[in-house]
Design an enzyme around this catalytic site. Structure first.
Site, short mmCIF file in Angstrom:
data_model
loop_
_atom_site.label_atom_id
_atom_site.label_comp_id
_atom_site.label_asym_id
_atom_site.label_seq_id
_atom_site.Cartn_x
_atom_site.Cartn_y
_atom_site.Cartn_z
N HIS A 88 0.79 -1.26 -0.02
CA HIS A 88 0.04 0.13 0.05
C HIS A 88 0.87 1.19 0.06
CE1 HIS A 88 -3.24 -2.72 0.27
NE2 HIS A 88 -4.10 -1.67 -0.30
N GLU B 92 -12.52 -8.80 -6.04
CA GLU B 92 -10.88 -9.24 -5.85
C GLU B 92 -10.83 -10.43 -5.15
OE1 GLU B 92 -9.73 -6.00 -3.22
OE2 GLU B 92 -11.53 -6.19 -1.80
N CYS C 56 -10.48 -0.55 -9.96
CA CYS C 56 -9.91 0.25 -9.55
C CYS C 56 -8.38 -0.12 -9.01
CB CYS C 56 -10.93 0.70 -8.29
SG CYS C 56 -11.17 -0.72 -7.25
N ASP D 193 -5.80 -7.13 -5.63
CA ASP D 193 -5.87 -8.25 -4.75
C ASP D 193 -6.20 -9.48 -5.53
OD1 ASP D 193 -5.07 -7.98 -2.20
OD2 ASP D 193 -6.88 -6.50 -2.04
C1 PEP Z 1 -7.19 -3.76 -5.00
O1 PEP Z 1 -7.26 -4.99 -4.53
O2 PEP Z 1 -7.23 -3.89 -6.41
C2 PEP Z 1 -7.84 -2.57 -4.69
C3 PEP Z 1 -8.14 -1.64 -5.34
O3 PEP Z 1 -7.69 -2.55 -3.26
P1 PEP Z 1 -6.36 -2.53 -2.46
O4 PEP Z 1 -5.32 -2.33 -3.05
O5 PEP Z 1 -6.65 -1.29 -1.39
O6 PEP Z 1 -6.22 -3.56 -1.71
MG MG Z 2 -7.86 -4.85 -2.24
#
Ligand code: PEP
Ligand code: MG
Length: 760
Positions: free
Chosen positions: A364, A605, A676, A629
């Site tokens: 992250h 995801e 996303c 994910d």
């Molecule tokens: C993802 O998993 O693609 C997502 C957008 O969520 P995060 O990256 O916050 O887990």
């Molecule tokens: Mg995610």
């Protein structure tokens, strides 16, 4: 055996450099196997020869001199066959080669094992015996195990060894390259500012200082502060401890005394010109070692007291440094594990690059770095990060490489890349007001992912048409407790108002995995398969309800809220979450807040959700694919682990096929689907997402103009043609090269990788 192995590896790990590590290896392995010779040969990639680097038993003068080509001698044979070789009489083997300078003729039997790290042959570990006898199976297995364990240690020592003398800037220090994982694209040239883990004596580096007396003064203040803490602790515990137990505090105070450890540290600062932290490390670790070697159990225990005192002193020294730290204009932040909080401490406009020893491109913090447009390299496991403070670095976020002490030539090449990027970004500014529309008229709304407050401004400057993912956990990470409903309401209102009337998709709290809240620690051995996202909030409805209530109230009068649920793995979780959302909605309406029920969506995801996409879609208003994910779970590759980063690939055929299933399922139920994950912000991948039929793409604000530029230069029909071709391919690498080549041939390569021409 296991114990011996562990001890040797531990000792080798603690060695100060490669030479010391190899010396320990040959001594200990020879002892453990009771052989007469143990030697290590390492492969020199420049000459392609195995060079004798350390030996116990052969003539030491031949170290560094004796070497053999890949097709020479028994060592060459072990290295090229990548298998152990066990010979009763070595000299009878046709590949035997005699080196008189080693004195080797006295040894008859030979056992060699290749040293292989990440598929690369690094060298060969050899033991020899005088008697003519075959080494037994157990011995062979021991040597193979030993060399497998040592491979990583040697690779690390070899990589770090190349920048010895780093502390001193200037002539004679060589440029070195460290390989990690791309974290956030872009290149940066600047000075390293190292953030050390708090109060860890073992990683404190040496650092010369100019003003010795000021440093002594600094140390005195820390000493005084710890003394005061000790006195306060002692009186606080006065009623709970027996007098003899309280006496321990007097011992502590004595240790800190001017005549004891305190004096010693000051002496080291004065005599060596070492900064206080380094002098403290030296003195404390010396004392600890001495105590640990004592026979008396009581005295041995005192080692931990000394260490504890050292830690307390270090914490004060670090705090003082933090407060007085001057960040240079071109700061490259370096740390064992960069955290979002560290990013916030650098004054605005000074941070140009990030280097994290841990983590990977989809951690992250890397996602945040991308959102901020800061070139980042993650997982640079071989970088001796504590030693690079203040030196010049180049961060290449495209290739995932870091250069220390770069040469003039390399600096010039990268300065050109930085300038090219600046011009490209400037050129793309003109696209701000233009729609994202293909040459043949297909409109594809581009949204942004947000989390930080600064994202709002950046998103608006780049012409985003809404927020496809607001990561609500980011504001949760900054505090020291869960934010109250009122606090959340204010934060959410700010987001909703800033983008109004455009839609803002707020994801409910998605903590766990690599997103930790300091005030809600979760310790698990498999965090990405554990208590994460919706699993936590369904177990804690009080947290979920407060958050949803805050979102609903924040949207009053604006009505541009959409709620998104993370980590849904099946219908039951979805139904429970929907039930809670309805409950929260009822509650806020009872309180007199007039808001409609907002659209609710599910993140796709988890692979299970791909196969239940129609069941899920039926119950919600929209879907959003979390490709970060989804890729990690489909490929079983931890998104945070640099060791398997090469395997993490959102263009893997399995991921591409899963995406097409999701779109077909969502559309069959008449529901829109967005994406996303970071894939949406990759310009080349975005072409495929367009072709697949996504209804919108949500990405970091930094990449949005590049994606828009590319999609405006291509037609939907051309993109579909390309997708069809790629979906027939089974090899991810071929998919990558075909896609990039096709875009380059269309004259669209400039947004893909401006540093592609720099070859190190
Ligand atoms: C993802 O998993 O693609 C997502 C957008 O969520 P995060 O990256 O916050 O887990
Ligand atoms: Mg995610």
């Amino acid at each position: 055996m296991l114990n011996t192995l562990r001890k040797i590896v531990q000792e080798v790990n603690a060695a100060k450099d490669l030479k010391a590590a190899l010396t320990i290896i040959v001594q200990r392995v020879k002892e453990a196997m009771g052989s007469q010779v143990c030697s290590v040969y390492l492969l020199d990639p420049e000459t392609s020869r195995f060079v004798l680097m350390a030996t116990e038993g052969l003539n030491k003068r031949s170290i560094g001199k004796v070497s053999m080509a890949l097709n020479e001698g028994l060592v060459g044979l072990v290295g090229t066959r990548e298998e152990p070789l066990n010979l009763e009489h070595a000299s009878e083997h046709p590949r035997y080669r005699y080196f008189p300078e080693t004195g080797e003729e006295r040894y008859a039997s030979f056992l060699g094992a290749p040293i292989i790290h990440h598929r690369r042959v690094m060298g060969v570990l050899v033991v020899q015996q005088k008697e003519r006898r075959q080494f037994d199976e157990g011995e062979e297995a021991f040597l193979v195990t030993m060399s497998a364990q040592l491979a990583g240690v040697i690779a690390h020592a070899e990589a770090t060894g190349s920048i010895r003398g780093l502390g001193k800037q200037g002539k004679g220090i060589q440029e070195a390259r460290f390989v990690g994982v791309p974290g956030s694209p872009g290149a940066a040239i600047g000075s390293a500012v190292v953030v050390l883990p708090p109060a860890d004596l073992d990683v404190v580096p040496d650092k010369p200082i100019d003003d010795v007396e000021a440093e002594v003064e600094r140390f005195k203040l820390a000493l005084e502060a710890v003394r005061a803490d000790m006195r306060a602790l002692s009186s606080k515990l006065a009623n709970q401890l027996r007098p003899e137990e309280r006496a321990l505090f007097d011992v502590y105070l004595m240790m800190l005394d001017d005549a004891s450890m305190g004096l010693e540290v000051k002496r080291v600062i004065r005599t060596t010109g070492q900064w206080a932290q380094g002098a403290l490390r030296q003195v404390v670790l010396d004392h600890v070692k001495r105590f640990e070697l004592m026979d008396d159990a009581y005295l041995r225990e005192r080692a931990s007291d000394v260490r504890d005192l050292g830690r307390r002193l270090l914490a004060y020294l670090q705090e003082e440094r933090k407060q007085n730290l001057v960040y240079p204009d071109q700061t490259i932040l370096v740390s064992e594990e960069v955290t979002p909080a560290m990013l916030g401490e650098v004054p605005e406009g000074k941070l140009v690059g990030l280097v994290s020893v841990q983590g990977s491109g989809n951690s992250h913090v890397a996602i945040l770095a991308r959102a901020m447009g800061i070139p980042t390299v993650m997982g640079v496991v071989d970088l001796p990060y504590s030693k690079v403070d203040g030196i010049q670095l180049i961060v290449d976020g495209y290739h995932g490489e870091v250069f220390t002490n770069p040469s003039e030539l390399l600096r010039k090449q990268y300065a050109e890349v930085v300038e090219e990027e600046r011009q490209l970004a400037q050129g793309l500014d003109a696209l701000r007001e233009l729609p994202c529309e293909t040459l043949d008229g297909r409109r594809l709304p581009l949204w942004v992912n947000t989390g930080l407050l600064a994202d709002v401004k950046r998103a608006q400057e780049r012409g985003a048409e809404g927020v496809g993912l607001y990561r609500t956990e980011v504001p949760f990470m900054n505090g020291e407790r869960f934010p109250s409903e009122k606090e959340q309401l204010a934060t959410y209102r700010e987001q909703l108002a800033a983008f109004h009337p455009q839609p803002v998709t707020m994801r409910t709290l998605d903590i766990g995995g690599d997103k930790a809240l300091s005030y809600f620690p979760i310790k698990e051995s498999n965090p990405f398969l554990g208590w994460r996202g919706i699993r936590i909030t369904l177990d804690h409805p009080e947290i979920f309800l407060v958050q949803v209530r805050a979102m609903l109230k924040a949207s009053e009068g604006l009505n541009n809220l959409r709620i998104l649920l993370p980590m849904i793995s099946g219908i039951q979780e979805l139904e429970e979450a929907l039930h809670l959302i309805h409950r929260a909605w009822g509650e806020v309406r009872d309180e007199g807040v007039d808001v409609p029920l907002p659209p609710v969506g599910v993140m796709i995801e988890i692979p299970a959700a791909v196969y239940q996409v129609r069941d899920l879609a039926r119950q919600v208003d929209f879907l959003s694919v979390g490709s970060n994910d989804l890729t990690q779970y489909l490929l079983a590759v931890d998104r945070n682990n640099p060791r398997v980063a090469d395997l993490y690939d959102f263009l893997h055929p399995a991921v591409l096929h899963a995406l097409t299933l999701v779109i077909a399922g969502a559309h069959a139920e008449g529901k829109p689907v967005s994406i996303c994950g970071e894939m949406a912000g990759d310009p080349a991948a975005a072409v495929l997402l367009l072709a697949m039929g996504f209804d919108s793409l949500s990405m970091n604000a930094t990449n949005l103009p590049k994606v828009k530029w590319l999609l405006r230069q291509i037609s939907l029909s051309k993109a579909r043609e390309l997708l069809e071709q790629l979906l027939r391919m089974d090899n991810p690498q071929v998919i990558h090269s075909t896609l990039h080549l096709a875009l380059r041939n269309l004259g669209l390569g400039r947004v893909i990788n401006p540093a592609a021409t720099i070859q190190s």
